[in-house]
Each structure stands twice: as C-alpha cells, then as structure tokens.
Design a protein around this motif. Structure first.
Motif, mmCIF file in Angstrom:
data_model
loop_
_atom_site.group_PDB
_atom_site.id
_atom_site.type_symbol
_atom_site.label_atom_id
_atom_site.label_comp_id
_atom_site.label_asym_id
_atom_site.label_seq_id
_atom_site.Cartn_x
_atom_site.Cartn_y
_atom_site.Cartn_z
ATOM 1 N N VAL A 101 -16.875 1.009 -13.012
ATOM 2 C CA VAL A 101 -17.601 2.260 -12.848
ATOM 3 C C VAL A 101 -18.163 2.662 -14.215
ATOM 4 O O VAL A 101 -18.105 1.884 -15.172
ATOM 5 N N ARG A 102 -18.707 3.869 -14.307
ATOM 6 C CA ARG A 102 -19.374 4.290 -15.541
ATOM 7 C C ARG A 102 -18.430 4.245 -16.744
ATOM 8 O O ARG A 102 -18.835 3.893 -17.860
ATOM 9 N N ASP A 103 -17.161 4.577 -16.538
ATOM 10 C CA ASP A 103 -16.203 4.642 -17.638
ATOM 11 C C ASP A 103 -15.475 3.330 -17.902
ATOM 12 O O ASP A 103 -14.541 3.281 -18.694
ATOM 13 N N GLY A 104 -15.871 2.272 -17.222
ATOM 14 C CA GLY A 104 -15.220 0.985 -17.400
ATOM 15 C C GLY A 104 -14.571 0.521 -16.112
ATOM 16 O O GLY A 104 -14.946 0.942 -15.028
ATOM 17 N N ILE A 105 -13.573 -0.370 -16.227
ATOM 18 C CA ILE A 105 -12.874 -0.877 -15.053
ATOM 19 C C ILE A 105 -11.715 0.057 -14.738
ATOM 20 O O ILE A 105 -10.874 0.340 -15.582
ATOM 21 N N ARG A 106 -11.707 0.546 -13.504
ATOM 22 C CA ARG A 106 -10.687 1.506 -13.078
ATOM 23 C C ARG A 106 -10.104 1.098 -11.730
ATOM 24 O O ARG A 106 -10.752 0.415 -10.945
ATOM 25 N N SER A 107 -8.883 1.581 -11.482
ATOM 26 C CA SER A 107 -8.215 1.359 -10.198
ATOM 27 C C SER A 107 -8.164 2.686 -9.453
ATOM 28 O O SER A 107 -7.776 3.708 -10.030
ATOM 29 N N TYR A 108 -8.564 2.656 -8.207
ATOM 30 C CA TYR A 108 -8.586 3.862 -7.384
ATOM 31 C C TYR A 108 -7.725 3.664 -6.140
ATOM 32 O O TYR A 108 -7.620 2.548 -5.613
ATOM 33 N N TRP A 109 -7.185 4.779 -5.642
ATOM 34 C CA TRP A 109 -6.372 4.784 -4.438
ATOM 35 C C TRP A 109 -6.978 5.708 -3.390
ATOM 36 O O TRP A 109 -7.528 6.752 -3.725
ATOM 37 N N GLY A 110 -6.830 5.303 -2.126
ATOM 38 C CA GLY A 110 -7.188 6.188 -1.042
ATOM 39 C C GLY A 110 -6.070 7.192 -0.790
ATOM 40 O O GLY A 110 -5.004 7.141 -1.408
ATOM 41 N N GLN A 111 -6.316 8.092 0.161
ATOM 42 C CA GLN A 111 -5.378 9.173 0.430
ATOM 43 C C GLN A 111 -4.212 8.730 1.323
ATOM 44 O O GLN A 111 -3.220 9.451 1.430
ATOM 45 N N GLY A 112 -4.349 7.583 1.940
ATOM 46 C CA GLY A 112 -3.304 7.081 2.833
ATOM 47 C C GLY A 112 -3.585 7.427 4.279
ATOM 48 O O GLY A 112 -4.137 8.492 4.590
ATOM 49 N N THR A 113 -3.203 6.522 5.173
ATOM 50 C CA THR A 113 -3.348 6.771 6.605
ATOM 51 C C THR A 113 -2.079 6.287 7.304
ATOM 52 O O THR A 113 -1.571 5.200 7.015
ATOM 53 N N GLN A 114 -1.557 7.101 8.204
ATOM 54 C CA GLN A 114 -0.291 6.802 8.861
ATOM 55 C C GLN A 114 -0.498 5.815 10.007
ATOM 56 O O GLN A 114 -1.379 6.005 10.855
ATOM 57 N N VAL A 115 0.329 4.777 10.026
ATOM 58 C CA VAL A 115 0.379 3.840 11.144
ATOM 59 C C VAL A 115 1.781 3.887 11.717
ATOM 60 O O VAL A 115 2.763 3.670 10.997
ATOM 61 N N THR A 116 1.879 4.200 13.001
ATOM 62 C CA THR A 116 3.170 4.277 13.674
ATOM 63 C C THR A 116 3.165 3.319 14.858
ATOM 64 O O THR A 116 2.290 3.404 15.723
ATOM 65 N N VAL A 117 4.132 2.412 14.863
ATOM 66 C CA VAL A 117 4.263 1.446 15.952
ATOM 67 C C VAL A 117 5.533 1.782 16.724
ATOM 68 O O VAL A 117 6.644 1.619 16.224
ATOM 69 N N SER A 118 5.341 2.272 17.930
ATOM 70 C CA SER A 118 6.482 2.737 18.715
ATOM 71 C C SER A 118 6.137 2.753 20.197
ATOM 72 O O SER A 118 4.987 2.996 20.569
ATOM 73 N N SER A 119 7.137 2.504 21.012
ATOM 74 C CA SER A 119 6.941 2.596 22.460
ATOM 75 C C SER A 119 7.348 3.972 22.968
ATOM 76 O O SER A 119 7.226 4.247 24.173
#
Length: 119
Positions: A101-119
C-alpha cells in the motif's frame, strides 16, 4: 483507507457447505498473499488456508480435501469454499492480506465472520 470486509458466515448442518468472501478495498498497489484463519472459543487462532501470488495454495491438515481457497485478482477478493463441514469447524473465521500500500508492505485483518456447524 485500506480495509478487508468479510461475508458469508452462518449456521449450517454437519455435512453442509458455506462460502466465505473477503474483499480488499482502498489504495492497494499489489497483493502478495491472502489467507484465512479461524479461532474457536478457548483456542488460539490458526491458519486454515493461504493463497500466494494468486496461484500457490496451502491448507491445514484438518481441512485438506474439504476446503478450497481461491482469489479473484480483478476484484481483490479471496474466497473460502467449505464443504463437508464438521462441528469442529465451528469458529470465527478471519481474512488476512499482505499487501503493498502507500506506506509500504502491510498486513491487514478482516473483522471476522462466525461459522457454526450444528444440527
């Protein structure tokens, strides 16, 4: 402002499928790699899958053969197709991108999304 926005989480029955999306936006010159992590309650965040330079992919052993990571370069978007889901896949899934990006190489994270596997 550079940001990652995730979508696609939800509740699914065991054996079902979900597709997660993560779109990068802002002033981005290039993307080195994009990846998906997950964090279950009481556990450390772990790498699920990574796609490098839009071509090379690697997966955690626990998801090999069930999950597929892919990337749409034109849209700066990474996907995680999750099939044959198991209850132990339940977690908050986070997108990560290593970008120039403009300031160089950076690491970014998303806000997260919940995945629930259940019957």
């Amino acid at each position: 402002q550079v940001q990652l926005v995730e979508s696609g989480g939800g509740l699914v029955q065991p054996g079902g499928s979900l597709r997660l999306s993560c779109a990068a936006s802002g002033l981005i010159f290039s993307i080195n790699h994009m990846s998906w992590y997950r964090q279950a309650p009481g556990k450390q965040r772990e790498l699920v899958a990574i796609i490098i330079s839009g071509v090379s992919t690697r997966y955690a052993d626990s998801v090999k053969g069930r999950f597929t990571i892919s990337r749409d370069n034109a849209k700066n978007t990474v996907y995680l197709q999750m099939n044959s889901l198991k209850p132990e896949d339940t977690a908050v899934y986070y997108c990560n991108a290593n970008m120039r990006v403009r300031d160089g190489i950076r690491s970014y994270w998303g806000q997260g999304t919940q995945v629930t596997v259940s019957s």
